[in-house]
Design a protein around this motif. Structure first.
Motif, PDB file in Angstrom:
ATOM      1  N   LEU A 134       0.855  -1.181   0.000  1.00 33.51           N
ATOM      2  CA  LEU A 134       0.000   0.000   0.000  1.00 33.51           C
ATOM      3  C   LEU A 134       0.892   1.233   0.000  1.00 33.51           C
ATOM      4  N   ASP A 135       0.899   1.971  -1.118  1.00 28.52           N
ATOM      5  CA  ASP A 135       1.762   3.146  -1.271  1.00 28.52           C
ATOM      6  C   ASP A 135       1.131   4.341  -0.566  1.00 28.52           C
TER       7      ASP A 135
ATOM      8  N   GLU B  71       3.733  -2.693   3.806  1.00 27.90           N
ATOM      9  CA  GLU B  71       3.876  -3.955   3.074  1.00 27.90           C
ATOM     10  C   GLU B  71       3.621  -5.143   3.992  1.00 27.90           C
ATOM     11  N   ARG B  72       2.976  -6.170   3.421  1.00 30.31           N
ATOM     12  CA  ARG B  72       2.723  -7.405   4.143  1.00 30.31           C
ATOM     13  C   ARG B  72       3.046  -8.575   3.219  1.00 30.31           C
TER      14      ARG B  72
ATOM     15  N   LYS C  84       0.003 -12.376 -12.538  1.00 38.23           N
ATOM     16  CA  LYS C  84       0.990 -12.192 -11.465  1.00 38.23           C
ATOM     17  C   LYS C  84       0.633 -11.055 -10.526  1.00 38.23           C
ATOM     18  N   GLN C  85      -0.438 -10.322 -10.832  1.00 33.92           N
ATOM     19  CA  GLN C  85      -0.743  -9.142 -10.028  1.00 33.92           C
ATOM     20  C   GLN C  85      -2.247  -8.889  -9.976  1.00 33.92           C
ATOM     21  N   MET C  86      -2.711  -8.453  -8.826  1.00 31.77           N
ATOM     22  CA  MET C  86      -4.089  -7.989  -8.699  1.00 31.77           C
ATOM     23  C   MET C  86      -4.118  -6.785  -7.780  1.00 31.77           C
TER      24      MET C  86
ATOM     25  N   ILE D 134      -1.562  -3.210  -3.907  1.00 28.07           N
ATOM     26  CA  ILE D 134      -1.047  -3.995  -5.033  1.00 28.07           C
ATOM     27  C   ILE D 134      -0.597  -5.355  -4.511  1.00 28.07           C
ATOM     28  N   ILE D 135      -1.146  -6.413  -5.085  1.00 27.07           N
ATOM     29  CA  ILE D 135      -0.851  -7.785  -4.651  1.00 27.07           C
ATOM     30  C   ILE D 135      -0.013  -8.463  -5.721  1.00 27.07           C
ATOM     31  N   GLN D 136       1.216  -8.801  -5.388  1.00 31.02           N
ATOM     32  CA  GLN D 136       2.138  -9.435  -6.322  1.00 31.02           C
ATOM     33  C   GLN D 136       2.340 -10.902  -5.937  1.00 31.02           C
ATOM     34  N   LEU D 137       2.276 -11.778  -6.936  1.00 29.05           N
ATOM     35  CA  LEU D 137       2.598 -13.185  -6.703  1.00 29.05           C
ATOM     36  C   LEU D 137       4.108 -13.344  -6.653  1.00 29.05           C
ATOM     37  N   VAL D 138       4.621 -13.802  -5.516  1.00 31.49           N
ATOM     38  CA  VAL D 138       6.067 -13.995  -5.348  1.00 31.49           C
ATOM     39  C   VAL D 138       6.468 -15.383  -5.827  1.00 31.49           C
ATOM     40  N   ARG D 139       5.743 -16.403  -5.393  1.00 31.63           N
ATOM     41  CA  ARG D 139       6.048 -17.772  -5.819  1.00 31.63           C
ATOM     42  C   ARG D 139       4.881 -18.688  -5.513  1.00 31.63           C
ATOM     43  N   VAL D 140       4.870 -19.815  -6.219  1.00 32.66           N
ATOM     44  CA  VAL D 140       3.893 -20.878  -5.987  1.00 32.66           C
ATOM     45  C   VAL D 140       4.569 -21.974  -5.176  1.00 32.66           C
TER      46      VAL D 140
END
Length: 366
Positions: A192-193, A200-201, A275-277, A290-296
């Protein structure tokens, strides 16, 4: 599986019951009651079951008298669904139900078990009251899940208290020899900017987590109070446009016919293809996470959802968006400011930095 019925539930089912078989493993025995959630209603509307070995609670809402003809199936399915909703290993759950065998009703003769199921019913009623308006027709067989995270058997001696979910999961692991947790998961970075810094979480969540539950997780880790509207937007990596927008209620669809009702949809339907939502909370203050996929993680063996890392304090509710927060923060960092006392009283316990317990890695119970 032996289910001991309270007199109220036995009378409602109009059945004559045998006495309890005390030789059965208590892990395969439950006590069940039929109770009322709303004080202004005349009829009972919730089934509550408590495991006699672990005090693990399962509850089903709404269950009217006409629904009781399917009570055996409802109970078995609810036990499975509640365990799975807490991200337990599906193979372990199936093995427990197999070992438990066919369901058999008996007459409850334990005052202690009756007290347990009554207390559990009260806790589940509070949950229903928080989550639902009491008007809309609905059916949910996992409303008891959250009550299992509260300590029980606590009477002043800390050694006596325990958490039902831990007791149940440990007992099932010992019974089956299987690991308690086993699922596909996503590691995510949510940012969250806030202009002066980013809150960040970093999280690990089940891949099959539904969006409605994901919303609750985000509310918890960002210390929001769930006062406002929200939505999710799936971002197309190539075009940077919105590939899909998910909203929580049918009323939201009136304002955007292209949106999708989020009920039943899971993160795995969009990750890792995307990769992002974007999670937007409070359409007035417009908090865009902003939700970023780091890894599966194909096989995760720990409790989920889980907070790995937290940085940056979230603004208080209704502060006026990013611009309002920057001004508010400047005031809160200067005790000599003429508006400091007023802002301090308005924001109550807000502090510029995260408390240690807020940033500590932990399982998320929502």
């Amino acid at each position: 599986m032996q289910i001991a019925l309270t007199k109220k539930l036995a009378d409602a089912l109009e059945v004559k019951l045998p006495t309890i078989d005390g030789t059965i493993n208590p892990l395969f025995t439950w006590t069940a009651n039929w109770t009322k959630v709303w004080d202004n209603r005349r009829a009972e509307d919730m089934l509550v079951l408590v495991n006699n070995a672990t005090r693990f609670t399962v509850a089903i809402y709404q269950v009217k008298r006409k629904d009781l003809k399917n009570v055996e199936k409802m109970m078995r399915v609810a036990i499975v669904n509640t365990l799975l909703s807490m991200n337990l290993n599906p193979e372990l759950v199936n093995e427990y139900m197999r070992l438990a065998g066919e369901l058999e009703f008996v007459r409850n003769n334990s005052r202690q078990a009756a007290a347990w199921v009554t207390k559990a019913g009260l806790e589940c009623a509070f949950h229903v009251g928080r989550e639902y308006n009491g008007i809309a027709k609905m059916y949910c067989d996992t409303v008891g899940a959250s009550s299992n995270y509260g300590i029980v058997n606590y009477s002043g001696n800390t050694n006596d208290g325990f958490y039902p979910y831990k007791a149940m999961f440990d007992a099932l692991t010992a019974l089956t020899g299987m690991q308690a947790y086993k699922c596909r998961a996503f590691e995510l970075m949510v940012s969250l900017d806030l202009e002066v810094y980013k809150a960040e979480r970093k999280l690990i969540v089940p891949a099959d987590l539904e969006f409605a539950q994901f919303h609750k997780v985000l509310q918890y880790v960002f210390n929001w109070n769930n006062y406002h509207l929200y939505d999710f937007a799936i971002i197309d990596e190539k075009t940077k446009n919105t590939a899909a927008r998910l909203v929580p209620t049918e009323e939201d669809l009136e304002y955007d016919e292209s949106a999708v009702l989020m009920e039943g949809h899971t993160l795995a339907e969009f990750f890792p293809e995307h990769k992002q939502m974007l999670y937007t909370y409070d359409m007035g203050d417009n908090w865009e996470h902003i939700i970023q996929l780091v890894r599966v993680i194909e096989e995760y063996d720990g409790e989920l959802p889980y907070l790995l890392e937290a940085r940056g304090k979230t603004p208080p509710e209704d502060v006026g968006g990013v611009g309002g927060f920057v001004s508010f923060r400047d005031i809160m960092l200067n005790p000599e400011h003429p508006e400091y006392a007023e802002m301090k009283e308005w924001s109550r316990y807000w502090t510029p930095e995260l408390w240690e317990w807020e940033s500590r890695p932990k399982a998320i119970h929502v």
